[in-house]
Each structure stands twice: as structure tokens, then as C-alpha cells.
Design a protein around this motif. Structure first.
Motif, PDB file in Angstrom:
ATOM      1  N   MET A 183       0.793  -0.864  -0.016  1.00 42.41           N
ATOM      2  CA  MET A 183      -0.047   0.151   0.316  1.00 42.41           C
ATOM      3  C   MET A 183       0.956   1.460  -0.214  1.00 42.41           C
ATOM      4  O   MET A 183       2.287   1.278   0.905  1.00 42.41           O
ATOM      5  CB  MET A 183      -1.036  -0.025   1.303  1.00 42.41           C
ATOM      6  N   VAL A 184       0.658   2.053  -1.028  1.00 36.89           N
ATOM      7  CA  VAL A 184       1.521   3.390  -1.169  1.00 36.89           C
ATOM      8  C   VAL A 184       0.405   4.214  -1.044  1.00 36.89           C
ATOM      9  O   VAL A 184      -0.956   5.102  -1.753  1.00 36.89           O
ATOM     10  CB  VAL A 184       2.682   3.675  -2.288  1.00 36.89           C
ATOM     11  N   LEU A 185       0.186   5.497  -0.018  1.00 35.07           N
ATOM     12  CA  LEU A 185      -0.453   6.741   0.663  1.00 35.07           C
ATOM     13  C   LEU A 185       0.398   8.042   0.310  1.00 35.07           C
ATOM     14  O   LEU A 185       1.973   7.928   0.532  1.00 35.07           O
ATOM     15  CB  LEU A 185      -0.189   6.711   2.475  1.00 35.07           C
ATOM     16  N   VAL A 186      -0.118   9.093  -0.234  1.00 31.37           N
ATOM     17  CA  VAL A 186       0.734   9.508  -0.787  1.00 31.37           C
ATOM     18  C   VAL A 186       0.140  11.465  -0.126  1.00 31.37           C
ATOM     19  O   VAL A 186      -0.897  11.487  -0.160  1.00 31.37           O
ATOM     20  CB  VAL A 186       0.907   9.783  -2.397  1.00 31.37           C
ATOM     21  N   PHE A 187       1.114  11.808   0.054  1.00 26.20           N
ATOM     22  CA  PHE A 187       0.181  13.276   0.998  1.00 26.20           C
ATOM     23  C   PHE A 187       1.553  14.158   0.146  1.00 26.20           C
ATOM     24  O   PHE A 187       2.470  14.749   0.347  1.00 26.20           O
ATOM     25  CB  PHE A 187       0.621  13.558   2.090  1.00 26.20           C
ATOM     26  N   ARG A 188       0.749  14.813  -0.879  1.00 23.61           N
ATOM     27  CA  ARG A 188       1.444  16.461  -1.721  1.00 23.61           C
ATOM     28  C   ARG A 188       2.057  17.641  -1.258  1.00 23.61           C
ATOM     29  O   ARG A 188       2.260  17.858  -1.412  1.00 23.61           O
ATOM     30  CB  ARG A 188       0.628  16.534  -3.141  1.00 23.61           C
ATOM     31  N   GLY A 189       0.968  17.878   0.626  1.00 24.45           N
ATOM     32  CA  GLY A 189       1.542  18.886   0.968  1.00 24.45           C
ATOM     33  C   GLY A 189       0.057  19.842   0.439  1.00 24.45           C
ATOM     34  O   GLY A 189      -1.237  19.300  -0.101  1.00 24.45           O
ATOM     35  N   ALA A 190      -0.324  20.952   1.311  1.00 23.44           N
ATOM     36  CA  ALA A 190      -1.353  21.570   1.308  1.00 23.44           C
ATOM     37  C   ALA A 190      -1.704  22.844   0.485  1.00 23.44           C
ATOM     38  O   ALA A 190      -0.225  22.989   0.073  1.00 23.44           O
ATOM     39  CB  ALA A 190      -1.830  22.289   2.673  1.00 23.44           C
ATOM     40  N   ASP A 191      -2.430  23.153  -0.809  1.00 19.11           N
ATOM     41  CA  ASP A 191      -2.739  23.739  -1.665  1.00 19.11           C
ATOM     42  C   ASP A 191      -2.610  25.109  -0.870  1.00 19.11           C
ATOM     43  O   ASP A 191      -3.815  25.301   0.173  1.00 19.11           O
ATOM     44  CB  ASP A 191      -3.604  23.355  -2.677  1.00 19.11           C
ATOM     45  N   GLY A 192      -2.731  26.060  -1.682  1.00  9.96           N
ATOM     46  CA  GLY A 192      -2.534  27.771  -0.495  1.00  9.96           C
ATOM     47  C   GLY A 192      -1.937  27.992   0.163  1.00  9.96           C
ATOM     48  O   GLY A 192      -0.869  27.523   0.337  1.00  9.96           O
ATOM     49  N   ASP A 193      -2.528  29.257   1.016  1.00 11.88           N
ATOM     50  CA  ASP A 193      -1.932  29.264   2.411  1.00 11.88           C
ATOM     51  C   ASP A 193      -1.703  28.809   3.544  1.00 11.88           C
ATOM     52  O   ASP A 193      -2.912  27.561   3.718  1.00 11.88           O
ATOM     53  CB  ASP A 193      -2.850  30.668   2.582  1.00 11.88           C
ATOM     54  N   GLN A 194      -0.483  29.036   4.020  1.00  9.80           N
ATOM     55  CA  GLN A 194       0.072  27.956   5.093  1.00  9.80           C
ATOM     56  C   GLN A 194      -0.754  28.617   6.247  1.00  9.80           C
ATOM     57  O   GLN A 194      -0.152  27.863   7.446  1.00  9.80           O
ATOM     58  CB  GLN A 194       1.383  27.504   5.087  1.00  9.80           C
ATOM     59  N   THR A 195      -1.063  29.890   6.628  1.00  6.43           N
ATOM     60  CA  THR A 195      -1.931  30.581   7.766  1.00  6.43           C
ATOM     61  C   THR A 195      -3.128  31.321   8.225  1.00  6.43           C
ATOM     62  O   THR A 195      -3.929  31.406   7.534  1.00  6.43           O
ATOM     63  CB  THR A 195      -0.848  32.016   7.923  1.00  6.43           C
ATOM     64  N   LEU A 196      -3.830  29.548   7.941  1.00  5.59           N
ATOM     65  CA  LEU A 196      -5.075  29.228   7.572  1.00  5.59           C
ATOM     66  C   LEU A 196      -5.170  29.283   9.790  1.00  5.59           C
ATOM     67  O   LEU A 196      -5.324  29.222  10.845  1.00  5.59           O
ATOM     68  CB  LEU A 196      -5.503  27.250   7.179  1.00  5.59           C
ATOM     69  N   ASP A 197      -6.708  29.958   9.019  1.00  5.32           N
ATOM     70  CA  ASP A 197      -7.598  29.902  10.745  1.00  5.32           C
ATOM     71  C   ASP A 197      -8.388  28.405  10.804  1.00  5.32           C
ATOM     72  O   ASP A 197      -8.150  27.683  10.042  1.00  5.32           O
ATOM     73  CB  ASP A 197      -8.932  30.973  10.622  1.00  5.32           C
ATOM     74  N   THR A 198      -8.821  28.613  12.028  1.00  7.53           N
ATOM     75  CA  THR A 198      -8.774  27.571  13.101  1.00  7.53           C
ATOM     76  C   THR A 198      -9.935  26.290  12.402  1.00  7.53           C
ATOM     77  O   THR A 198      -9.172  25.639  11.952  1.00  7.53           O
ATOM     78  CB  THR A 198      -9.508  27.519  14.758  1.00  7.53           C
ATOM     79  N   ALA A 199     -11.214  26.951  11.861  1.00  8.86           N
ATOM     80  CA  ALA A 199     -11.852  26.786  11.181  1.00  8.86           C
ATOM     81  C   ALA A 199     -11.249  25.721  10.380  1.00  8.86           C
ATOM     82  O   ALA A 199     -11.410  24.381   9.227  1.00  8.86           O
ATOM     83  CB  ALA A 199     -12.734  27.137  10.245  1.00  8.86           C
ATOM     84  N   ASP A 200     -10.205  26.273   8.948  1.00  8.81           N
ATOM     85  CA  ASP A 200      -9.760  25.555   7.853  1.00  8.81           C
ATOM     86  C   ASP A 200      -8.682  24.672   8.472  1.00  8.81           C
ATOM     87  O   ASP A 200      -7.678  23.681   7.613  1.00  8.81           O
ATOM     88  CB  ASP A 200      -9.012  26.316   7.119  1.00  8.81           C
ATOM     89  N   LEU A 201      -8.155  24.309   9.916  1.00  4.84           N
ATOM     90  CA  LEU A 201      -7.365  23.740  10.091  1.00  4.84           C
ATOM     91  C   LEU A 201      -7.581  21.964  10.318  1.00  4.84           C
ATOM     92  O   LEU A 201      -6.625  20.798   9.485  1.00  4.84           O
ATOM     93  CB  LEU A 201      -6.733  23.509  11.788  1.00  4.84           C
ATOM     94  N   GLU A 202      -8.536  21.443  10.423  1.00  7.06           N
ATOM     95  CA  GLU A 202      -9.593  19.841  10.447  1.00  7.06           C
ATOM     96  C   GLU A 202      -8.760  19.500   8.350  1.00  7.06           C
ATOM     97  O   GLU A 202      -8.453  18.455   8.791  1.00  7.06           O
ATOM     98  CB  GLU A 202     -10.888  19.901  10.861  1.00  7.06           C
ATOM     99  N   HIS A 203      -9.205  20.409   7.702  1.00  9.18           N
ATOM    100  CA  HIS A 203      -8.689  20.266   6.176  1.00  9.18           C
ATOM    101  C   HIS A 203      -7.371  19.938   5.999  1.00  9.18           C
ATOM    102  O   HIS A 203      -7.544  19.179   5.728  1.00  9.18           O
ATOM    103  CB  HIS A 203      -9.897  20.790   5.137  1.00  9.18           C
ATOM    104  N   ALA A 204      -6.772  20.783   6.443  1.00 12.27           N
ATOM    105  CA  ALA A 204      -5.314  21.178   6.123  1.00 12.27           C
ATOM    106  C   ALA A 204      -4.524  20.040   7.014  1.00 12.27           C
ATOM    107  O   ALA A 204      -2.636  19.073   6.444  1.00 12.27           O
ATOM    108  CB  ALA A 204      -4.493  22.637   5.763  1.00 12.27           C
ATOM    109  N   VAL A 205      -4.482  19.786   8.364  1.00 12.25           N
ATOM    110  CA  VAL A 205      -4.639  18.867   9.136  1.00 12.25           C
ATOM    111  C   VAL A 205      -4.985  17.280   9.705  1.00 12.25           C
ATOM    112  O   VAL A 205      -4.230  16.495   8.936  1.00 12.25           O
ATOM    113  CB  VAL A 205      -3.282  19.740  10.829  1.00 12.25           C
ATOM    114  N   ALA A 206      -6.099  17.350   9.941  1.00 13.66           N
ATOM    115  CA  ALA A 206      -6.023  16.507  10.522  1.00 13.66           C
ATOM    116  C   ALA A 206      -6.934  15.646   9.146  1.00 13.66           C
ATOM    117  O   ALA A 206      -6.837  14.348   9.443  1.00 13.66           O
ATOM    118  CB  ALA A 206      -7.199  16.587  11.093  1.00 13.66           C
ATOM    119  N   HIS A 207      -7.525  16.217   7.894  1.00 14.09           N
ATOM    120  CA  HIS A 207      -7.963  15.257   7.181  1.00 14.09           C
ATOM    121  C   HIS A 207      -6.691  14.330   5.930  1.00 14.09           C
ATOM    122  O   HIS A 207      -6.856  12.714   6.437  1.00 14.09           O
ATOM    123  CB  HIS A 207      -8.865  16.091   5.741  1.00 14.09           C
ATOM    124  N   PRO A 208      -5.594  14.496   6.112  1.00 11.04           N
ATOM    125  CA  PRO A 208      -4.323  13.790   5.152  1.00 11.04           C
ATOM    126  C   PRO A 208      -4.583  12.549   6.605  1.00 11.04           C
ATOM    127  O   PRO A 208      -3.866  12.047   6.538  1.00 11.04           O
ATOM    128  CB  PRO A 208      -3.395  14.888   5.095  1.00 11.04           C
TER     129      PRO A 208
END
Length: 140
Positions: free
Chosen positions: A1-26
Motif C-alpha cells: 500500500m502506497v499513500l501519498v501526501f503532496r502538501g496543502a494547497d494555498g495559504d499555510q496560515t489558516l484559521d481554525t476552521a480550515d485546520l481540520e481540512h489541512a491537518v486532520a484530513h490527511p
């Protein structure tokens, strides 16, 4: 099994609401994929392999990509934990870091090497396929 994380698109200074998508989701995606395939990974009689791919710049501590660095650090710990559990079943788990594209020749050759039948002793490792990677993490 190979899993790929390419990094988040866009701004690396996100508000709290976007943290779940940028960090928790991967992280949840990696955990869920391994958990879902765990029976088939462990029942392959010593051939089970997990490989996580991520950008080398995030693994080395890029100050301009703090969210990617946080995710990549967590993925490194995840790979080590999976490696410990998988070793009990004769399998292996490793992280491979790429320069710009996970399909680079050096990356695909490393994947072939660590997933080979004779490579079970190589487990829980951070392997860099980046061109001229620093190979040492940045320190404050």
C-alpha cells in the motif's frame, strides 16, 4: 500500500476552521486506509508493506510550510508505529520523501526496493529521494 501526501494547497496560515481540512484530513485518511487494508496487509505471509510519500521540504522543516511540516511529522510517527505493529506480521512500513513529484524515478525505484520480498529488515525508516536534500532537519 502506497499513500501519498503532496502538501496543502494555498495559504499555510489558516484559521481554525480550515485546520481540520489541512491537518486532520490527511492524517485521518492515512489511518483509515491502513486500518481498512490491515487484514490484507497482515495476512500476506511477510509481504505486507506500507509506504507513505511526502514532500522532502516538509520533512526537513520548511519554515514557510508549517502545516505541511506538522502533517509530515505526524506521518513519520504514524509510519514508525505501523512499522512496529507490522513487523510482528513479517511486514514493513517506511516513509519516502520526494523533491517535486512522487512519480520521480528515484522515488519509484525506492518504492520497488522497500516493497521487495527480501526488504522486510528495512522498516520504520525515513528515506529521501530528493535531489540534494539537506538530510538534516532545520533547527532553531
Amino acid at each position: 500500500m502506497v499513500l501519498v501526501f503532496r502538501g496543502a494547497d494555498g495559504d499555510q496560515t489558516l484559521d481554525t476552521a480550515d485546520l481540520e481540512h489541512a491537518v486532520a484530513h490527511p492524517l485521518l485518511s492515512a489511518f483509515s486506509a491502513v486500518q481498512h487494508h490491515w487484514p490484507s496487509i497482515t495476512e500476506t505471509h511477510g509481504r505486507g508493506r506500507v509506504v507513505v510519500l511526502a514532500p522532502a521540504s516538509a520533512a526537513l522543516g520548511d519554515p514557510l510550510r508549517p502545516l505541511d511540516c506538522a502533517v509530515t511529522g505526524a506521518l513519520i510517527s504514524f509510519v514508525r508505529s505501523v512499522a512496529i505493529e507490522l513487523q510482528r506480521h513479517g511486514g514493513a512500513a517506511n516513509a519516502i520523501f520526494f523533491d517535486t513529484d512522487p512519480n520521480e524515478r528515484a522515488v519509484t525505484e525506492l518504492i520497488a526496493t522497500v516493497t521487495a520480498e527480501h526488504a522486510t529488515a528495512v522498516t520504520g525508516q525515513e528515506l529521501y529521494a530528493a535531489n540534494g536534500a539537506d538530510l538534516g532537519r532545520l533547527h532553531p
